[in-house]
Motif scaffolding. Structure first.
Motif, PDB file in Angstrom:
ATOM      1  N   SER A  24      29.937  -4.251  15.578  1.00  0.00           N
ATOM      2  CA  SER A  24      28.388  -4.715  15.584  1.00  0.00           C
ATOM      3  C   SER A  24      28.555  -5.994  16.781  1.00  0.00           C
ATOM      4  O   SER A  24      27.689  -5.879  17.364  1.00  0.00           O
ATOM      5  N   PRO A  25      29.514  -7.029  16.694  1.00  0.00           N
ATOM      6  CA  PRO A  25      29.401  -7.837  17.858  1.00  0.00           C
ATOM      7  C   PRO A  25      29.398  -7.242  19.317  1.00  0.00           C
ATOM      8  O   PRO A  25      28.657  -7.399  20.180  1.00  0.00           O
ATOM      9  N   ALA A  26      30.128  -6.158  19.482  1.00  0.00           N
ATOM     10  CA  ALA A  26      30.244  -5.515  20.840  1.00  0.00           C
ATOM     11  C   ALA A  26      28.885  -4.882  21.211  1.00  0.00           C
ATOM     12  O   ALA A  26      28.230  -5.100  22.167  1.00  0.00           O
ATOM     13  N   ASN A  29      25.904  -7.766  21.429  1.00  0.00           N
ATOM     14  CA  ASN A  29      26.306  -8.385  22.814  1.00  0.00           C
ATOM     15  C   ASN A  29      25.775  -7.741  23.959  1.00  0.00           C
ATOM     16  O   ASN A  29      25.339  -8.118  24.883  1.00  0.00           O
ATOM     17  N   ALA A  30      26.146  -6.298  23.948  1.00  0.00           N
ATOM     18  CA  ALA A  30      25.955  -5.488  25.098  1.00  0.00           C
ATOM     19  C   ALA A  30      24.441  -5.443  25.120  1.00  0.00           C
ATOM     20  O   ALA A  30      23.760  -5.501  26.238  1.00  0.00           O
ATOM     21  N   GLU A 265      25.048   2.591  22.277  1.00  0.00           N
ATOM     22  CA  GLU A 265      25.617   3.984  22.005  1.00  0.00           C
ATOM     23  C   GLU A 265      27.347   3.674  22.834  1.00  0.00           C
ATOM     24  O   GLU A 265      28.130   3.793  22.504  1.00  0.00           O
ATOM     25  N   HIS A 266      26.827   3.390  24.147  1.00  0.00           N
ATOM     26  CA  HIS A 266      28.034   2.989  24.944  1.00  0.00           C
ATOM     27  C   HIS A 266      29.070   2.135  24.411  1.00  0.00           C
ATOM     28  O   HIS A 266      30.275   2.009  24.561  1.00  0.00           O
ATOM     29  N   ALA A 267      28.397   1.042  23.888  1.00  0.00           N
ATOM     30  CA  ALA A 267      29.276  -0.023  23.299  1.00  0.00           C
ATOM     31  C   ALA A 267      29.898   0.450  21.935  1.00  0.00           C
ATOM     32  O   ALA A 267      31.179  -0.003  21.817  1.00  0.00           O
ATOM     33  N   PHE A 268      29.331   1.290  21.385  1.00  0.00           N
ATOM     34  CA  PHE A 268      30.031   1.573  20.233  1.00  0.00           C
ATOM     35  C   PHE A 268      30.958   2.506  20.578  1.00  0.00           C
ATOM     36  O   PHE A 268      32.128   2.457  19.845  1.00  0.00           O
ATOM     37  N   ASP A 269      30.929   3.522  21.300  1.00  0.00           N
ATOM     38  CA  ASP A 269      31.933   4.294  21.775  1.00  0.00           C
ATOM     39  C   ASP A 269      33.239   3.517  22.488  1.00  0.00           C
ATOM     40  O   ASP A 269      34.241   3.589  21.946  1.00  0.00           O
ATOM     41  N   ALA A 270      32.914   2.333  23.345  1.00  0.00           N
ATOM     42  CA  ALA A 270      33.853   1.666  23.976  1.00  0.00           C
ATOM     43  C   ALA A 270      34.722   1.013  22.829  1.00  0.00           C
ATOM     44  O   ALA A 270      35.883   0.722  22.927  1.00  0.00           O
ATOM     45  N   ALA A 271      33.844   0.296  21.879  1.00  0.00           N
ATOM     46  CA  ALA A 271      34.577  -0.580  20.972  1.00  0.00           C
ATOM     47  C   ALA A 271      35.494   0.363  19.925  1.00  0.00           C
ATOM     48  O   ALA A 271      36.526  -0.170  19.288  1.00  0.00           O
TER      49      ALA A 271
END
Ligand code: NAP
Length: 273
Positions: A24-26, A29-30, A265-271
């Motif tokens: 969630s933070p990633a 914040n994104a 979505e991008h932040a979910f994948d990257a995290a």
């Protein structure tokens, strides 16, 4: 996150226990950065006994919004000033937002579930089966019924399923092995079976060609249930979408701005890498 934290930066966060590796933070914040919102979001690991102090801290420190995750979604309801109609009917709050000097609870899991399913299908008039009778099940069943779907609830502990079905207005309830006999357009797994394991809550033979199969579990992203669904000609839908859309609804509740779904979505994948 903003480029620089200043006196004007608002703080948001998530309370959960254990904190583990929540994405969630990633994600938030994104989204704040992409939308130019001067806010920062962090995770707070709060054991159950400390929740009242944590909510008092949210009040005193003036946090703008907190997400509420396992195991606090029911307990938090007694600690805030108001709970909206949907969250009261679901019986769980996953979002607490400051409205002037009041803390107001809402539930975005049902919105996340509906928006995720609507990527694949309309919901009105569809026959849905929900596996599980815990917190996630309550939100998913509520959302499906709001949209006019007919819902069967199946759970390992059948009397929990019966209670949930009666409270929320589902059509019927039963044990999980009833799935094989139920014609359905939509199947949602809200049990924790498959979470960080390679198990499925149901045998592959119970899955129907052409149905939409959503797994609320998102770790791993492709669960055994979703692989079985693809093999049987069903349409698999990962739990990441429910998570992304419930986060989007939280973002929109506080900011009033449309959430940037691709950024989430991008932040979910990257995290997860
Ligand atoms: P919960 O309230 O603890 O409910 C757990 C459910 O799983 C109960 O129905 C329980 O059945 C069932 N279950 C557990 N172990 C089982 C087993 N070995 N065999 C059959 N059934 C079993 O948990 P929750 O908050 O609803 O969360 C459930 C899952 O949804 C978790 O994996 C969570 O990460 C996920 N989730 C995802 C999202 C998202 O946005 N994607 C949101 C919320 C939750 P009994 O009643 O018989 O114990």
């Amino acid at each position: 996150m903003p480029e620089a934290i200043t006196a004007a930066t608002r703080l948001c966060g998530i309370v959960l226990h254990p904190a583990g590796h929540t994405r969630s933070p990633a994600m938030h914040n994104a989204a704040f950065a992409a939308a130019g919102i001067d806010a920062a979001y962090i995770a707070f690991d709060i054991p159950p006994d400390d929740l009242p102090d944590a909510i008092a801290g949210v009040r005193t420190l003036g946090l703008a919004q907190i997400a509420v995750s396992i195991p606090h979604k029911e307990a938090v309801m007694k600690l805030i000033d108001d709970v909206d109609e949907e969250a009261r009917r679901i019986g769980a709050v996953n979002t607490v937002t400051r409205r002037e000097d009041k803390l107001v609870g809402s539930n975005t899991d049902w919105i996340g579930s509906n928006r995720a399913l609507e990527r694949e299908t309309e919901l009105a008039g569809k026959r849905a089966v929900v596996l599980g009778a815990g917190g996630a099940a309550r939100a998913v069943v509520f959302g499906l019924i709001e949209k006019g779907a007919e819902v069967h609830v199946l759970n390992r502990t059948v009397d929990r399923a019966e209670r949930l079905a009666q409270q929320l207005g589902a059509k019927a309830a039963g044990p999980i092995d009833e799935l094989a006999d139920l014609d359905h357009d939509i199947l949602v797994n809200t049990t924790s079976v498959g979470l960080r394991s390679d198990e499925s809550p149901v045998p592959a033979t119970a899955l129907r060609e052409g149905s939409v199969v959503m797994d609320a579990v998102y770790d791993p992203e492709t669960t055994r249930l979703l692989r079985d669904a693809a093999d049987r000609g069903a349409r698999p839908l990962g739990g990441k979408w429910m998570l992304i859309y419930q986060a989007a609804a939280q973002f929109e509740t506080w900011t009033g701005v449309d959430a940037p779904i691709e950024v989430l979505e991008h932040a979910f994948d990257a995290a997860g890498r």
